[in-house]
Design a protein around this motif. Sequence first.
Motif: not given
Length: 242
Positions: A159-181
Amino acid sequence: MSVRQEFDAWAADGRDRGMEERHWQTAKHALARMPAGPGDTVLDLGTGSGYALRALADTKDIARGYGLDGSPEMARNAREYTEEEPSAADLGGETPAASTADLGFVVGDFGHLPFADDSIDHAFSMEAFYYSADPHETLREVARVLRPGGTFHCAVNYYEENVHSHAWQDNISVDMTRWDADQYREAFEEAGLAVASQDNVPDRDVEIPPAEEFPTENWETREEMVERYRTYGTLLTVGVAL
């Protein structure tokens, strides 16, 4: 690659069990908050290995659980794991007696849930909601199948506030929705789910080394690792069907 193809591959090489071990560290706390009990029917969206339903059956004595996944291989594995070892709660300690709950696993689309209106008491999703092709449609479907007063416990690490998760999209071919709280709260309310609570569930099971041992292979500083696991952890949004 589709969700089905991506997670069929994960199931085939055993990564569903790996997800179960990692997610359990915060999922167990989210599940403990769910007001499910004897006689209730629970839906698990993105069930993976099915561990959440097995834990609920063991600890809350639910009557029926449906685990829905977009991957046929994930659903197949979940059935096998449930037959082989009824308890998933042993990940946290002692193994309770086998449950008599009726647990079933089906292949389906988050945007078209194969359940009647007002047929589910509670719904849960751990690290899966953001794979939905249309998250707003998914929330409307969850609101439709929940009975009035039923809850949806939606847990995400990405999710948006968790900046440490943002790179996860690069490791998977499925589009992911990144919302904030705030976006989660707004989307829940638009779908007819009153937000009862929203907070961060810390992961206290991950061991964080002392400062002198940094940098590590994955972390430059101890502060960053503490922020990821203790501060951000898992964002849990709880909605109540009106």
